[in-house]
Design a protein around this motif. Sequence first.
Motif, PDB file in Angstrom:
ATOM      1  N   TYR A 113       0.962  -1.237  -0.009  1.00 42.92           N
ATOM      2  CA  TYR A 113      -0.089  -0.095   0.148  1.00 42.92           C
ATOM      3  C   TYR A 113       0.709   1.394   0.058  1.00 42.92           C
ATOM      4  N   PHE A 114       2.203   1.133   0.034  1.00 44.91           N
ATOM      5  CA  PHE A 114       2.905   2.412   0.040  1.00 44.91           C
ATOM      6  C   PHE A 114       4.531   2.020  -0.524  1.00 44.91           C
ATOM      7  N   GLN A 115       5.043   3.067  -0.888  1.00 46.28           N
ATOM      8  CA  GLN A 115       6.619   2.821  -1.217  1.00 46.28           C
ATOM      9  C   GLN A 115       7.379   3.778  -0.304  1.00 46.28           C
ATOM     10  N   GLU A 116       8.286   3.376   0.520  1.00 48.70           N
ATOM     11  CA  GLU A 116       9.056   4.227   1.479  1.00 48.70           C
ATOM     12  C   GLU A 116      10.316   4.767   0.496  1.00 48.70           C
ATOM     13  N   ARG A 117      10.530   5.946   0.780  1.00 50.16           N
ATOM     14  CA  ARG A 117      11.871   6.404   0.075  1.00 50.16           C
ATOM     15  C   ARG A 117      12.873   7.171   0.896  1.00 50.16           C
ATOM     16  N   ILE A 118      13.889   7.104   0.600  1.00 51.71           N
ATOM     17  CA  ILE A 118      14.949   7.965   1.402  1.00 51.71           C
ATOM     18  C   ILE A 118      14.915   9.467   0.537  1.00 51.71           C
ATOM     19  N   ALA A 119      14.853  10.490   1.333  1.00 55.48           N
ATOM     20  CA  ALA A 119      14.816  11.833   0.558  1.00 55.48           C
ATOM     21  C   ALA A 119      15.361  13.068   1.298  1.00 55.48           C
ATOM     22  N   LEU A 120      15.216  14.317   0.953  1.00 53.35           N
ATOM     23  CA  LEU A 120      15.991  15.178   1.444  1.00 53.35           C
ATOM     24  C   LEU A 120      14.735  16.535   1.297  1.00 53.35           C
ATOM     25  N   ALA A 121      14.690  16.899   2.656  1.00 59.19           N
ATOM     26  CA  ALA A 121      13.771  18.304   2.714  1.00 59.19           C
ATOM     27  C   ALA A 121      14.859  19.412   2.355  1.00 59.19           C
ATOM     28  N   GLY A 247     -10.035   7.386  -3.383  1.00 56.55           N
ATOM     29  CA  GLY A 247      -9.121   8.476  -2.893  1.00 56.55           C
ATOM     30  C   GLY A 247      -9.026   8.370  -1.580  1.00 56.55           C
ATOM     31  N   LYS A 248      -9.445   7.660  -0.932  1.00 54.51           N
ATOM     32  CA  LYS A 248      -9.543   7.382   0.695  1.00 54.51           C
ATOM     33  C   LYS A 248      -7.983   7.200   1.233  1.00 54.51           C
ATOM     34  N   LEU A 249      -7.315   6.361   0.427  1.00 57.60           N
ATOM     35  CA  LEU A 249      -6.185   6.136   0.823  1.00 57.60           C
ATOM     36  C   LEU A 249      -5.091   7.208   0.763  1.00 57.60           C
ATOM     37  N   ALA A 250      -5.026   7.856  -0.410  1.00 59.82           N
ATOM     38  CA  ALA A 250      -4.245   9.013  -0.360  1.00 59.82           C
ATOM     39  C   ALA A 250      -4.743  10.181   0.450  1.00 59.82           C
ATOM     40  N   GLU A 251      -6.014  10.317   0.809  1.00 60.14           N
ATOM     41  CA  GLU A 251      -6.509  11.130   1.610  1.00 60.14           C
ATOM     42  C   GLU A 251      -5.982  10.801   3.167  1.00 60.14           C
ATOM     43  N   ILE A 252      -5.685   9.814   3.577  1.00 56.16           N
ATOM     44  CA  ILE A 252      -5.147   9.270   4.856  1.00 56.16           C
ATOM     45  C   ILE A 252      -3.835   9.728   5.095  1.00 56.16           C
ATOM     46  N   TYR A 256      -1.732  13.468   7.178  1.00 56.54           N
ATOM     47  CA  TYR A 256      -0.389  13.508   8.064  1.00 56.54           C
ATOM     48  C   TYR A 256       0.610  14.300   7.546  1.00 56.54           C
ATOM     49  N   GLY A 257       0.349  15.039   6.291  1.00 55.80           N
ATOM     50  CA  GLY A 257       1.311  15.805   5.852  1.00 55.80           C
ATOM     51  C   GLY A 257       2.133  15.012   4.794  1.00 55.80           C
ATOM     52  N   VAL A 258       1.675  13.799   4.394  1.00 55.27           N
ATOM     53  CA  VAL A 258       2.652  12.804   3.709  1.00 55.27           C
ATOM     54  C   VAL A 258       2.042  12.668   2.322  1.00 55.27           C
ATOM     55  N   THR A 259       3.282  12.642   1.339  1.00 58.07           N
ATOM     56  CA  THR A 259       2.823  12.278  -0.136  1.00 58.07           C
ATOM     57  C   THR A 259       2.436  10.867  -0.142  1.00 58.07           C
ATOM     58  N   TYR A 260       1.426  10.515  -0.762  1.00 61.72           N
ATOM     59  CA  TYR A 260       1.058   9.017  -0.995  1.00 61.72           C
ATOM     60  C   TYR A 260       2.062   8.622  -2.262  1.00 61.72           C
ATOM     61  N   ILE A 261       2.797   7.705  -2.085  1.00 62.28           N
ATOM     62  CA  ILE A 261       3.334   7.136  -3.094  1.00 62.28           C
ATOM     63  C   ILE A 261       2.943   5.769  -3.173  1.00 62.28           C
ATOM     64  N   GLU A 262       2.202   5.404  -4.524  1.00 66.74           N
ATOM     65  CA  GLU A 262       1.652   3.959  -4.749  1.00 66.74           C
ATOM     66  C   GLU A 262       2.819   3.168  -5.229  1.00 66.74           C
ATOM     67  N   PRO A 263       2.674   1.930  -4.637  1.00 70.44           N
ATOM     68  CA  PRO A 263       3.841   1.286  -4.966  1.00 70.44           C
ATOM     69  C   PRO A 263       3.832   0.725  -6.435  1.00 70.44           C
ATOM     70  N   PRO A 264       4.988   0.279  -6.966  1.00 70.31           N
ATOM     71  CA  PRO A 264       4.970  -0.294  -8.375  1.00 70.31           C
ATOM     72  C   PRO A 264       4.441  -1.707  -8.436  1.00 70.31           C
ATOM     73  N   ILE A 265       3.824  -1.794  -9.736  1.00 67.49           N
ATOM     74  CA  ILE A 265       2.976  -2.959  -9.719  1.00 67.49           C
ATOM     75  C   ILE A 265       4.249  -4.342  -9.622  1.00 67.49           C
ATOM     76  N   ASP A 266       5.482  -4.187 -10.001  1.00 73.39           N
ATOM     77  CA  ASP A 266       6.184  -5.519  -9.470  1.00 73.39           C
ATOM     78  C   ASP A 266       6.691  -5.137  -8.167  1.00 73.39           C
ATOM     79  N   ASP A 267       6.081  -5.570  -7.116  1.00 71.03           N
ATOM     80  CA  ASP A 267       6.390  -5.104  -5.663  1.00 71.03           C
ATOM     81  C   ASP A 267       7.504  -6.350  -5.057  1.00 71.03           C
ATOM     82  N   GLY A 268       7.948  -7.268  -5.908  1.00 67.25           N
ATOM     83  CA  GLY A 268       9.068  -7.901  -5.421  1.00 67.25           C
ATOM     84  C   GLY A 268       8.513  -9.212  -4.845  1.00 67.25           C
TER      85      GLY A 268
END
Length: 274
Positions: A113-121, A247-252, A256-268
Motif C-alpha cells: 500500500y505504500f513505497q517508502e523512499r529516502i529523500a531530502l527536505a 481516494g481515501k487511501l491518499a487522503e489518509i 498527516y502531511g505525507v505524499t502518497y506514493i503508490e507501490p510499483p506493480i512489480d512489488d517483489g
Amino acid sequence: MLTGGAAARPLDEVVGSGILRVIAYLDNAPFSWDDNGTPRGIDVDIAGAVAGELGVKPEVVLRMPGEKGDDDLRVNVWKGPLTGGGVGDLMMHVPIDREFAARNPEAVLGNPYFQERIALAIDSDRTGPSPSFDVFKKIKIGVQLGTVSDYFLMRYDDGALIDNIVHHVRAEDGAKEFKSKDIAALMGQRARIEALLHDIGVKPRIAELKMDGIVRDQWVVGMAWKENSRDLGYAVQAALEKLKANGKLAEIFRSYGVTYIEPPIDDGVSNQQN
C-alpha cells in the motif's frame, strides 16, 4: 487489547466476531504510535478503513519491533509472543520482499500500500532546486543519528561532508533546525520528514537524489496474515483497492502531511503466495 492465546482467523470468523485484530508498530510515526493510550497514525487509519469495508470494527494493538522482521512475523502473525497477547488477523507495515517472504512460509505477505523512499527536505534558496550531495561540502545537512541516511552521508566521497553533517538523536530536533534555517537540508525517510515538518507548519521542497553504494533507498510496505487466512487476505485486498480507487487511501496520507506514493506493480513478491 488482545487476549492471551488469540489466533489469526479466516474471514468468516473475523466477520462473525465483528472485530478485525490488527498489529502495528509502536513508535513508528507517522504510521503508528501511542497517543496517551490511543493508537494513532497512517497504518492505524488504514486498518480502520479496511475494517469498515469488511463491515467490522478495528482493534489495533501496538508492539515494539523485534531484532529482525522474521521475529515480528512469528510473534505477530502466526505464533504469538511468549508473554501472551496472541497474534493479529493482520500485521501492518511489513516489507514486501521475495526473499523475506520465502523465509517465512507460515505468513502470507501482500497487499502493498505504500513505497517508502529516502529523500531530502531542502531549502532551495541555499541548495538550488536540483542539488547534488556535493553542495553539502559547503552548507549543512541534518540527519538522524545511526540511520541508513547517516551512514551514507558519513561515507560520501570518502567523508567529504563530515564537517557539515548535523546529527540528531531525536528526529523532531532536525525538523526544528530545518525550520529555523540552522540547516539547509534534512535527510531521512521521506514520509517521516514530511510528517515532522507538517506538524510544525512547514511544507518543504523534497529532493530524491541518487545514492550510490546504498543497497536500498526505496522499499514497499504491505501487510501480513497467517497462511490459513488467505480468504481474509483476498477480502482485505479488495477493500484496499476500493480505498485506492475512491481516494481515501491518499487522503489518509495527506492528513498527516505525507505524499502518497503508490507501490510499483512489480512489488517483489506475489500479492498472494501460492
